[in-house]
Structures are given as C-alpha cells and as structure tokens.
Design an enzyme around this catalytic site. Structure first.
Site, PDB file in Angstrom:
ATOM      1  N   ARG A  89      47.673  35.376  62.643  1.00 58.66           N
ATOM      2  CA  ARG A  89      48.372  35.197  63.911  1.00 58.66           C
ATOM      3  C   ARG A  89      49.779  34.677  63.708  1.00 58.66           C
ATOM      4  O   ARG A  89      50.509  34.482  64.675  1.00 58.66           O
ATOM      5  CB  ARG A  89      47.604  34.161  64.722  1.00 58.66           C
ATOM      6  CG  ARG A  89      46.964  34.729  65.960  1.00 58.66           C
ATOM      7  CD  ARG A  89      46.234  33.592  66.639  1.00 58.66           C
ATOM      8  NE  ARG A  89      45.911  33.912  67.976  1.00 58.66           N
ATOM      9  CZ  ARG A  89      44.780  34.489  68.346  1.00 58.66           C
ATOM     10  NH1 ARG A  89      43.876  34.825  67.472  1.00 58.66           N
ATOM     11  NH2 ARG A  89      44.552  34.730  69.614  1.00 58.66           N
ATOM     12  N   ARG A 128      36.620  38.699  82.535  1.00 53.35           N
ATOM     13  CA  ARG A 128      35.760  38.763  81.349  1.00 53.35           C
ATOM     14  C   ARG A 128      34.599  37.783  81.426  1.00 53.35           C
ATOM     15  O   ARG A 128      34.727  36.661  81.892  1.00 53.35           O
ATOM     16  CB  ARG A 128      36.575  38.455  80.091  1.00 53.35           C
ATOM     17  CG  ARG A 128      35.682  38.284  78.860  1.00 53.35           C
ATOM     18  CD  ARG A 128      36.422  38.338  77.572  1.00 53.35           C
ATOM     19  NE  ARG A 128      37.529  37.417  77.525  1.00 53.35           N
ATOM     20  CZ  ARG A 128      38.448  37.435  76.555  1.00 53.35           C
ATOM     21  NH1 ARG A 128      38.375  38.349  75.598  1.00 53.35           N
ATOM     22  NH2 ARG A 128      39.438  36.577  76.568  1.00 53.35           N
ATOM     23  N   ARG A 161      35.082  32.134  79.442  1.00 54.08           N
ATOM     24  CA  ARG A 161      35.757  31.271  78.469  1.00 54.08           C
ATOM     25  C   ARG A 161      36.658  30.287  79.196  1.00 54.08           C
ATOM     26  O   ARG A 161      37.268  30.641  80.205  1.00 54.08           O
ATOM     27  CB  ARG A 161      36.609  32.143  77.526  1.00 54.08           C
ATOM     28  CG  ARG A 161      35.846  32.629  76.328  1.00 54.08           C
ATOM     29  CD  ARG A 161      36.581  33.669  75.524  1.00 54.08           C
ATOM     30  NE  ARG A 161      37.954  33.356  75.150  1.00 54.08           N
ATOM     31  CZ  ARG A 161      38.693  34.118  74.356  1.00 54.08           C
ATOM     32  NH1 ARG A 161      38.176  35.232  73.833  1.00 54.08           N
ATOM     33  NH2 ARG A 161      39.938  33.802  74.067  1.00 54.08           N
ATOM     34  N   ARG A 172      49.083  31.816  76.364  1.00 53.74           N
ATOM     35  CA  ARG A 172      48.593  32.603  75.215  1.00 53.74           C
ATOM     36  C   ARG A 172      49.517  33.801  74.970  1.00 53.74           C
ATOM     37  O   ARG A 172      49.804  34.162  73.821  1.00 53.74           O
ATOM     38  CB  ARG A 172      47.155  33.070  75.471  1.00 53.74           C
ATOM     39  CG  ARG A 172      46.135  31.931  75.324  1.00 53.74           C
ATOM     40  CD  ARG A 172      44.847  32.203  76.078  1.00 53.74           C
ATOM     41  NE  ARG A 172      44.106  33.337  75.582  1.00 53.74           N
ATOM     42  CZ  ARG A 172      43.130  33.946  76.271  1.00 53.74           C
ATOM     43  NH1 ARG A 172      42.788  33.503  77.472  1.00 53.74           N
ATOM     44  NH2 ARG A 172      42.501  34.971  75.751  1.00 53.74           N
TER      45      ARG A 172
HETATM   46  P1  AP5 Z   1      38.294  41.764  74.670  1.00 51.14           P
HETATM   47  O1  AP5 Z   1      37.913  42.887  73.798  1.00 51.14           O
HETATM   48  O2  AP5 Z   1      37.352  40.623  74.786  1.00 51.14           O
HETATM   49  O3  AP5 Z   1      39.776  41.244  74.322  1.00 51.14           O
HETATM   50  P2  AP5 Z   1      40.384  40.625  72.996  1.00 51.14           P
HETATM   51  O4  AP5 Z   1      41.495  41.508  72.517  1.00 51.14           O
HETATM   52  O5  AP5 Z   1      39.316  40.287  72.022  1.00 51.14           O
HETATM   53  O6  AP5 Z   1      41.108  39.350  73.615  1.00 51.14           O
HETATM   54  P3  AP5 Z   1      40.899  37.793  73.382  1.00 51.14           P
HETATM   55  O7  AP5 Z   1      41.253  37.123  74.693  1.00 51.14           O
HETATM   56  O8  AP5 Z   1      39.590  37.473  72.770  1.00 51.14           O
HETATM   57  O9  AP5 Z   1      42.059  37.540  72.352  1.00 51.14           O
HETATM   58  P4  AP5 Z   1      42.748  36.245  72.037  1.00 51.14           P
HETATM   59  O10 AP5 Z   1      43.552  36.675  70.886  1.00 51.14           O
HETATM   60  O11 AP5 Z   1      43.492  35.610  73.155  1.00 51.14           O
HETATM   61  O12 AP5 Z   1      41.538  35.208  71.734  1.00 51.14           O
HETATM   62  P5  AP5 Z   1      40.809  34.737  70.419  1.00 51.14           P
HETATM   63  O13 AP5 Z   1      39.387  34.527  70.748  1.00 51.14           O
HETATM   64  O14 AP5 Z   1      41.180  35.571  69.245  1.00 51.14           O
HETATM   65  O15 AP5 Z   1      38.591  42.372  76.131  1.00 51.14           O
HETATM   66  C1  AP5 Z   1      39.022  41.561  77.223  1.00 51.14           C
HETATM   67  C2  AP5 Z   1      38.341  42.029  78.524  1.00 51.14           C
HETATM   68  O16 AP5 Z   1      38.797  43.346  78.858  1.00 51.14           O
HETATM   69  C3  AP5 Z   1      36.799  42.117  78.414  1.00 51.14           C
HETATM   70  O17 AP5 Z   1      36.269  41.701  79.631  1.00 51.14           O
HETATM   71  C4  AP5 Z   1      36.545  43.615  78.154  1.00 51.14           C
HETATM   72  O18 AP5 Z   1      35.287  44.030  78.691  1.00 51.14           O
HETATM   73  C5  AP5 Z   1      37.718  44.293  78.874  1.00 51.14           C
HETATM   74  N1  AP5 Z   1      38.196  45.485  78.172  1.00 51.14           N
HETATM   75  C6  AP5 Z   1      38.307  45.659  76.820  1.00 51.14           C
HETATM   76  N2  AP5 Z   1      38.817  46.884  76.552  1.00 51.14           N
HETATM   77  C7  AP5 Z   1      39.060  47.471  77.746  1.00 51.14           C
HETATM   78  C8  AP5 Z   1      39.595  48.750  78.133  1.00 51.14           C
HETATM   79  N3  AP5 Z   1      39.995  49.656  77.186  1.00 51.14           N
HETATM   80  N4  AP5 Z   1      39.699  49.035  79.465  1.00 51.14           N
HETATM   81  C9  AP5 Z   1      39.290  48.118  80.404  1.00 51.14           C
HETATM   82  N5  AP5 Z   1      38.765  46.912  80.101  1.00 51.14           N
HETATM   83  C10 AP5 Z   1      38.655  46.587  78.790  1.00 51.14           C
HETATM   84  O19 AP5 Z   1      41.502  33.298  70.170  1.00 51.14           O
HETATM   85  C11 AP5 Z   1      41.333  32.229  71.081  1.00 51.14           C
HETATM   86  C12 AP5 Z   1      42.191  31.045  70.652  1.00 51.14           C
HETATM   87  O20 AP5 Z   1      41.744  30.557  69.363  1.00 51.14           O
HETATM   88  C13 AP5 Z   1      43.686  31.296  70.447  1.00 51.14           C
HETATM   89  O21 AP5 Z   1      44.390  31.237  71.674  1.00 51.14           O
HETATM   90  C14 AP5 Z   1      44.056  30.179  69.460  1.00 51.14           C
HETATM   91  O22 AP5 Z   1      44.224  28.950  70.133  1.00 51.14           O
HETATM   92  C15 AP5 Z   1      42.831  30.069  68.581  1.00 51.14           C
HETATM   93  N6  AP5 Z   1      42.931  30.924  67.361  1.00 51.14           N
HETATM   94  C16 AP5 Z   1      42.161  32.029  67.072  1.00 51.14           C
HETATM   95  N7  AP5 Z   1      42.541  32.583  65.902  1.00 51.14           N
HETATM   96  C17 AP5 Z   1      43.557  31.820  65.428  1.00 51.14           C
HETATM   97  C18 AP5 Z   1      44.402  31.900  64.272  1.00 51.14           C
HETATM   98  N8  AP5 Z   1      44.242  32.881  63.365  1.00 51.14           N
HETATM   99  N9  AP5 Z   1      45.365  30.960  64.123  1.00 51.14           N
HETATM  100  C19 AP5 Z   1      45.530  29.962  65.010  1.00 51.14           C
HETATM  101  N10 AP5 Z   1      44.786  29.835  66.137  1.00 51.14           N
HETATM  102  C20 AP5 Z   1      43.813  30.752  66.347  1.00 51.14           C
HETATM  103 ZN    ZN Z   2      38.509  38.447  71.312  1.00 55.39          ZN
END
Ligand code: AP5
Ligand code: ZN
Length: 217
Positions: A89, A128, A161, A172
């Site tokens: 990230r 979601r 969430r 975000r």
């Molecule tokens: P979904 O597939 O769940 O989306 P996603 O891309 O996985 O989005 P996230 O919100 O999980 O990503 P994020 O990067 O903010 O969170 P993460 O958990 O990595 O789809 C979303 C919704 O849309 C669902 O309801 C789905 O059904 C729908 N949908 C999907 N595809 C669709 C389509 N084509 N058409 C219509 N609807 C659709 O991270 C969370 C937090 O953790 C971060 O903010 C940070 O604080 C921390 N963190 C995580 N990784 C790190 C890292 N490497 N370094 C530092 N902090 C980190």
């Molecule tokens: Zn995700």
C-alpha cells in the site's frame, strides 16, 4: 500465480480474489482481513490497528511487511503462489516485497489495478456486508445473500465493517490517492502492471482478469 491485486476501497479486490484462489490453487492474503482478525481477537496489534483503520489511515510498513513475510514463509497454501490483496500500500512496502520475492527467486508476475471512479465507490462501500470469519463479502443491492444478513455458506450472521461509512471512506480514498496510487507507477516501471475496468459487473471484471492472466504480463 504470483499476483498483487490493487485498487481503491470497494474496487472489488476481495470479491475477485477468492475466484482467483480457486482457479489457481494459491493463497489469498488480504491484509485488511488479517488485521480485522487481530481486532476480533483483541490483541495489542488489533487494538492499535482498529483506531487507524477506523480513521482511514495506514498501519506501519514494518508491521505489514512482517505480517506478509510470515505468511509467505510459513503458509502451506502459498507454496503454489499467492494473491496479495491490500498489500503493498506504499512504495516502501512494494520495495520490501520485491526484496523478499527476489530472495526466494519468485518474482511477482502481475500487479493488476482495478480501476474505477471514486463516485461509484460510496454505494459499494455503504451497502457492503461481510462474514467476518471467512472475509466473504456481499452487497445489500448488488450481491445480496440468499437469506437476509446471513452468510450463504456457514449460515452465520453478516455484519458491516466499522470503517464502511461515508466519513471513513473519504479518508480511505484520500490515503489511497496519496500513498497507494504511487505504487501503480512503481509497478509500471518494473513492467508487471495492468489496469482493468472495475466498474463493470463482477462477472465481466473476472473475464478481464482472466484475459490478463492468460496472455501473461
Ligand atoms: P470488495 O470486493 O469487498 O472491495 P475491496 O476492493 O476488497 O475493498 P476494501 O474496502 O476491502 O478495500 P480497502 O483497501 O479499503 O480495505 P482493506 O480491508 O484492504 O467490494 C466492495 C463492495 O462492492 C462489496 O459489497 C461487493 O459485493 C461490491 N462489489 C464488488 N465488485 C462489484 C462490482 N463489479 N459491481 C458491483 N458491486 C461490486 O484494508 C482496511 C484497512 O486496513 C486500511 O484502510 C488500512 O488501515 C489497513 N491496512 C490494510 N492493509 C494495509 C497495508 N498493507 N498497510 C497499511 N495498512 C493496511
Ligand atoms: Zn477487501
């Protein structure tokens, strides 16, 4: 398969990753899911991470790099390859990952960016629902579970969430544009980057992904 799947919050990383995992028999390492597991277990890291996640910030590079290294070294499912979802990230995380994979002589094959306009993401994020134990995600309108608020597979309850509200999403997205978008430039330079249109319906996004994997990077 040795893949990084990138894109802003709600782009569909967690939706597509299980399908890729099934087809290529590799591990799916979702760093957000891993952090949420720490929050659920009320560990020290979980307590620190929850505050940062709810504010839309980033957990420190060192913690995240170590978390991924542990999995890549020890998780048997990763022997056949991996999907990294939510990592790297920052450019510093991307550089550390390249070092790690270089040491194993297993360089990254693809860094696929799910490209989508910010205004489509509010509806995806606020609608979601997730099954915390598996990380499976649904959507109230776009991908509803068979039974209201219930996981199709386990029959357990679905939840929202704590960072899935409009305020946290704005932060975000700002963090994504500021700190994570430069990672796409990094991968353009190393030659593994491909962008695909993530505003399409999930089945069409899946077909685009397969197109990338089948033609090679
Ligand atoms: P979904 O597939 O769940 O989306 P996603 O891309 O996985 O989005 P996230 O919100 O999980 O990503 P994020 O990067 O903010 O969170 P993460 O958990 O990595 O789809 C979303 C919704 O849309 C669902 O309801 C789905 O059904 C729908 N949908 C999907 N595809 C669709 C389509 N084509 N058409 C219509 N609807 C659709 O991270 C969370 C937090 O953790 C971060 O903010 C940070 O604080 C921390 N963190 C995580 N990784 C790190 C890292 N490497 N370094 C530092 N902090 C980190
Ligand atoms: Zn995700």
């Amino acid at each position: 398969m040795r893949l990084v799947i990138m894109g802003p919050p709600g782009a569909g990383k967690g939706t597509q990753a299980p399908w890729i995992k099934e087809k290529y028999s590799c591990c799916h390492l979702g760093t957000g899911d891993m952090l949420r597991a720490q929050v659920a277990q009320k560990t020290d890291l979980g307590r620190q991470a929850k505050k940062i996640m709810d504010q839309g910030g980033l957990v420190s590079d060192d913690i995240m790099v170590n978390m991924i290294k542990m999995e890549l070294d020890n998780n048997k499912e990763c022997r056949n390859g991996f999907i990294l979802d939510g990592f790297p990230r920052t450019v510093a995380q991307a550089e550390k990952l390249d070092d790690m994979l270089g040491n194993k002589s297993q360089p990254l094959k693809h860094a696929v960016e799910l490209q989508i306009n910010d205004d489509l993401l509010v509806a995806r994020i606020t609608g979601r629902l997730i099954h915390p134990a598996s990380g499976r995600s649904y959507h109230k309108v776009f991908n509803p579970p068979k039974k209201e608020m219930t996981d199709d597979v386990s029959g357990e309850p679905l939840i929202q969430r704590s960072d899935d509200n409009e305020d946290a999403l704005k932060k975000r997205l700002a963090t994504y544009h500021d700190q994570t978008a430069p990672v796409t430039d990094y991968y353009r330079k190393t030659g593994v980057w491909t962008g695909i249109d993530a505003s399409q319906e999930p089945g069409a996004v899946w077909k685009s992904l397969l197109g990338v994997f089948e033609k090679g990077a």
